[in-house]
Motif scaffolding. Structure first.
Motif, PDB file in Angstrom:
ATOM      1  N   SER A  76      71.703  76.842  16.996  1.00  0.00           N
ATOM      2  CA  SER A  76      71.037  77.579  15.922  1.00  0.00           C
ATOM      3  C   SER A  76      69.716  78.187  16.393  1.00  0.00           C
ATOM      4  O   SER A  76      69.110  78.979  15.677  1.00  0.00           O
ATOM      5  N   ASN A  77      69.267  77.850  17.576  1.00  0.00           N
ATOM      6  CA  ASN A  77      67.997  78.347  18.097  1.00  0.00           C
ATOM      7  C   ASN A  77      68.188  79.444  19.145  1.00  0.00           C
ATOM      8  O   ASN A  77      67.258  79.793  19.850  1.00  0.00           O
ATOM      9  N   ILE A  78      69.394  79.999  19.244  1.00  0.00           N
ATOM     10  CA  ILE A  78      69.652  81.049  20.215  1.00  0.00           C
ATOM     11  C   ILE A  78      69.641  82.391  19.492  1.00  0.00           C
ATOM     12  O   ILE A  78      70.326  82.579  18.493  1.00  0.00           O
ATOM     13  N   PHE A  79      68.878  83.332  19.987  1.00  0.00           N
ATOM     14  CA  PHE A  79      68.783  84.668  19.388  1.00  0.00           C
ATOM     15  C   PHE A  79      70.008  85.498  19.743  1.00  0.00           C
ATOM     16  O   PHE A  79      70.684  85.222  20.754  1.00  0.00           O
ATOM     17  N   PRO A  80      70.323  86.516  18.963  1.00  0.00           N
ATOM     18  CA  PRO A  80      71.462  87.388  19.283  1.00  0.00           C
ATOM     19  C   PRO A  80      71.375  88.008  20.683  1.00  0.00           C
ATOM     20  O   PRO A  80      72.384  88.301  21.287  1.00  0.00           O
ATOM     21  N   SER A  81      70.159  88.164  21.189  1.00  0.00           N
ATOM     22  CA  SER A  81      69.992  88.730  22.537  1.00  0.00           C
ATOM     23  C   SER A  81      70.340  87.726  23.630  1.00  0.00           C
ATOM     24  O   SER A  81      70.415  88.081  24.795  1.00  0.00           O
ATOM     25  N   ALA A  83      68.471  85.011  24.210  1.00  0.00           N
ATOM     26  CA  ALA A  83      67.238  84.307  24.609  1.00  0.00           C
ATOM     27  C   ALA A  83      67.071  83.023  23.841  1.00  0.00           C
ATOM     28  O   ALA A  83      67.532  82.858  22.761  1.00  0.00           O
TER      29      ALA A  83
END
Length: 83
Positions: A76-81, A83
């Motif tokens: 849940s802490n991963i950005f769509p990019s 990162a």
């Protein structure tokens, strides 16, 4: 002991989340208070013995739910990019 403080509440923040608190005063912030950290790295570490116990006793499906939540909470802490 892990089962005593790991939650199975059906919510992304609480399911599998270990209870870890961040102390602002000790860690250099000037304001007082504590903040609960959801899916602290301790959650994933706690998943290891839980899932190991599930492998030994596969009829205890609640262990699979708890271990899976603890492992997947970090996603849940991963950005769509990425990162």
């Amino acid at each position: 002991a892990v089962l005593a403080y790991s939650s199975r509440i059906p919510n992304w923040a609480y399911c599998g989340s270990a209870r870890r608190y961040w102390d602002f005063v000790i860690n250099g912030k000037l304001s007082w208070g504590n903040e609960r950290e959801f899916h602290h790295y301790g959650s994933t570490l706690n998943a290891i013995p839980v899932l190991d116990h599930f492998r030994a006793f596969p009829q205890r499906t609640h262990l699979l739910l708890l271990g899976g939540c603890a492992l997947l909470g970090h996603l849940s802490n991963i950005f769509p990019s990425g990162a």
